[in-house]
Design an enzyme around this catalytic site. Structure first.
Site, PDB file in Angstrom:
ATOM      1  N   THR A 293      24.948  12.941 -25.374  1.00 45.84           N
ATOM      2  CA  THR A 293      24.387  11.872 -24.533  1.00 45.84           C
ATOM      3  C   THR A 293      25.415  11.148 -23.666  1.00 45.84           C
ATOM      4  O   THR A 293      26.583  10.995 -24.059  1.00 45.84           O
ATOM      5  CB  THR A 293      23.694  10.823 -25.446  1.00 45.84           C
ATOM      6  OG1 THR A 293      23.446   9.638 -24.681  1.00 45.84           O
ATOM      7  CG2 THR A 293      24.547  10.428 -26.639  1.00 45.84           C
TER       8      THR A 293
ATOM      9  N   GLU B  22      25.492   8.144 -23.411  1.00 43.17           N
ATOM     10  CA  GLU B  22      25.896   6.926 -24.133  1.00 43.17           C
ATOM     11  C   GLU B  22      27.334   7.042 -24.659  1.00 43.17           C
ATOM     12  O   GLU B  22      27.963   6.037 -24.958  1.00 43.17           O
ATOM     13  CB  GLU B  22      24.943   6.655 -25.297  1.00 43.17           C
ATOM     14  CG  GLU B  22      23.559   6.213 -24.871  1.00 43.17           C
ATOM     15  CD  GLU B  22      23.517   4.838 -24.234  1.00 43.17           C
ATOM     16  OE1 GLU B  22      24.068   3.895 -24.802  1.00 43.17           O
ATOM     17  OE2 GLU B  22      22.925   4.720 -23.146  1.00 43.17           O
TER      18      GLU B  22
ATOM     19  N   TYR C 139      24.516   3.940 -32.262  1.00 45.68           N
ATOM     20  CA  TYR C 139      23.950   5.237 -31.849  1.00 45.68           C
ATOM     21  C   TYR C 139      25.026   6.087 -31.181  1.00 45.68           C
ATOM     22  O   TYR C 139      25.221   7.263 -31.523  1.00 45.68           O
ATOM     23  CB  TYR C 139      22.779   4.986 -30.878  1.00 45.68           C
ATOM     24  CG  TYR C 139      22.301   6.216 -30.126  1.00 45.68           C
ATOM     25  CD1 TYR C 139      21.439   7.137 -30.722  1.00 45.68           C
ATOM     26  CD2 TYR C 139      22.695   6.445 -28.802  1.00 45.68           C
ATOM     27  CE1 TYR C 139      20.991   8.259 -30.019  1.00 45.68           C
ATOM     28  CE2 TYR C 139      22.251   7.556 -28.099  1.00 45.68           C
ATOM     29  CZ  TYR C 139      21.399   8.461 -28.712  1.00 45.68           C
ATOM     30  OH  TYR C 139      20.964   9.562 -28.021  1.00 45.68           O
TER      31      TYR C 139
ATOM     32  N   LYS D 165      26.669   9.658 -32.285  1.00 43.91           N
ATOM     33  CA  LYS D 165      26.586  10.838 -31.403  1.00 43.91           C
ATOM     34  C   LYS D 165      27.990  11.366 -31.058  1.00 43.91           C
ATOM     35  O   LYS D 165      28.155  12.548 -30.795  1.00 43.91           O
ATOM     36  CB  LYS D 165      25.819  10.489 -30.126  1.00 43.91           C
ATOM     37  CG  LYS D 165      24.303  10.419 -30.316  1.00 43.91           C
ATOM     38  CD  LYS D 165      23.699  11.827 -30.374  1.00 43.91           C
ATOM     39  CE  LYS D 165      22.183  11.791 -30.416  1.00 43.91           C
ATOM     40  NZ  LYS D 165      21.570  13.134 -30.418  1.00 43.91           N
TER      41      LYS D 165
END
Ligand code: NAP
Ligand code: G4F
Length: 366
Positions: A128, A130, A152, A156
């Site tokens: 991701t 992110e 999160y 990840k």
């Protein structure tokens, strides 16, 4: 012989589109589902019962279930899409998020090794944007340093590195797609785009008064999920296992998304105020069916949707994916994406309203 794919997260937005895509390519598709008190399989209901589509119970938190399933299915390709995927929720449930989104990736890799499939089974990991978090450069590419900015994203990041580690340590064909935000008619209803398109539809039809949002200035590179699942497959068909940024290369604010979504619902907005006091006010309505009038406040800010740390400037550079995968990042534009989501939700809201009205009339719902 048809290729065999195993998809974790098959009931999610991406899992449902990827299943359709792989079935269209002649794959035998196996998906992992988990037990819940309400069977929520709306996104894949249309695929259930088709001959090459199979569902199995397992859980990313349960190594044994994954080991047994990988042994039974003997996949040629695994698409690891399962995750606690909501950034804000990861602040409330950080340990669960780490277990599923970080250790879950390790469990998949070990399930493949335990079944001695490491030389034949390719693995795609749903990574991701992110990871770039508190961004260190704009736009972000495969070489941009990571700076995760939520539980999160930290989870990840472990997934990203463990995939890279197993690729180098065990010569496995495993890769990460670093995907920027991608949305659709099937997007979860608490992500900002879908929350906006559903609210715009309900407000236009007189079923909701106001939409409460958090950071309106946040910038995202939003693409269409249906276009992005093709890339997941292309990454596994590439000659060598490599990581790719998948993005459109165009960014917009949450405010711009909302303005355009309300426009497609027949409401022209003007914005007034700043920060917590900012409001989206009806300036004009199109057509006589729209159930609000000039001057109504239909968007307001609530601090409930602020995050302890927020990622505010995501813009991807898809040059490598264009060049090496032949992928077109612009096949669905931002404008088309917003329009198709609003059109879908206008119909969905009408349908639900009519159904409810019928139930009430028959006295079924009190
Ligand atoms: P989504 O709609 O939230 O779907 C997540 C899927 O993971 C669901 O099928 C969910 O099952 C499953 N899942 C969650 N916890 C599980 C567990 N413990 N065991 C088994 N399955 C579990 O997410 P999405 O938008 O399709 O995204 C797919 C993947 O891409 C995720 O890993 C996400 O983090 C990543 N990603 C998404 C985007 C994006 O913009 N959409 C961008 C970059 C990366 P239930 O239906 O049972 O909950
Ligand atoms: O729609 P969002 O919740 O998506 P976010 O946080 O970017 O995460 C999504 O995309 C990631 C890829 O970059 C995926 F990895 C992840 O799994 C997920 O699919 O929020 C987008 C932005 C944020 O800055 C948030 O602060 O919108 C802002 N926002 C403003 N008001 C809001 C709201 N977000 C949500 N969910 N709800 C609001 O009311």
């Amino acid at each position: 012989m048809a290729k065999v794919a195993l998809i974790t997260g098959v009931t999610g937005q991406d899992g449902s589109y990827l299943s359709e895509f792989l079935l269209g390519k002649g794959y035998e598709v196996h998906g992992i589902i988990r037990r819940s008190s309400v069977d929520y399989r709306e996104r894949i209901a249309h695929l259930e019962g088709t001959p090459h589509f199979h569902l199995h119970y397992a859980d990313m938190g349960d190594s044994m279930s994954l080991v047994k399933l990988v042994g039974k299915v003997q996949p040629d390709e695994i698409y690891n899409l399962a995750a606690q995927s909501h950034v804000q929720v990861s602040f409330d449930a950080p340990e669960f998020t780490a277990d599923v989104d970080a250790v879950g990736v390790l469990r998949i890799l070990e399930a493949v090794r335990t079944n001695h499939l490491e030389k034949t089974c390719k693995i795609y990991q749903a990574s991701t944007s992110e990871l770039y978090g508190k961004v260190e450069e704009v736009p972000q590419s495969e070489t941009t340093p990571f700076h995760p900015y939520s539980p999160y994203a930290v989870a990840k990041l472990y997934g990203y590195w463990i995939i890279k580690e197993y690729r180098e340590a065990y010569d496995m064909f495993c890769c990460s797609g670093i995907l920027f935000n991608h949305e659709s008619e099937r997007r979860g209803e608490t992500f900002v785009t879908r929350k906006i398109t559903l609210a715009a539809a309900r407000i236009a039809q007189g079923l909701q008064d106001c939409l409460y949002l958090g950071n309106l200035d946040s910038l995202r590179d939003w693409g269409y999920a249906k276009d992005y699942v093709e890339c997941m497959w292309l990454i596994l068909q590439h000659e060598t296992p490599e990581d790719f940024v998948i993005a459109t290369g165009v960014q917009h604010t949450v405010r711009e998304f909302a303005t355009l979504a309300f426009h497609h619902a027949g409401i022209e907005l003007r914005w007034e105020g700043e920060g917590i006091n900012e409001k989206g006010i009806v300036e004009k309505v199109q057509g006589d069916k729209v159930q609000c009038t000039k001057g109504d406040v239909v968007v307001a800010v609530s601090p409930d949707f602020y995050r302890p740390t927020d990622v505010v400037n995501l813009l991807g550079d898809p040059t490598k994916a264009k060049r090496e995968l032949g992928w077109n990042p612009q096949s669905t534009s931002f404008e088309q994406l917003v329009e198709l989501m609003v059109k879908h939700d206008m119909q969905k809201v009408t349908r639900e309203h009519v159904n409810l009205a019928e139930f009430l009339e028959k006295g079924i719902v009190k």
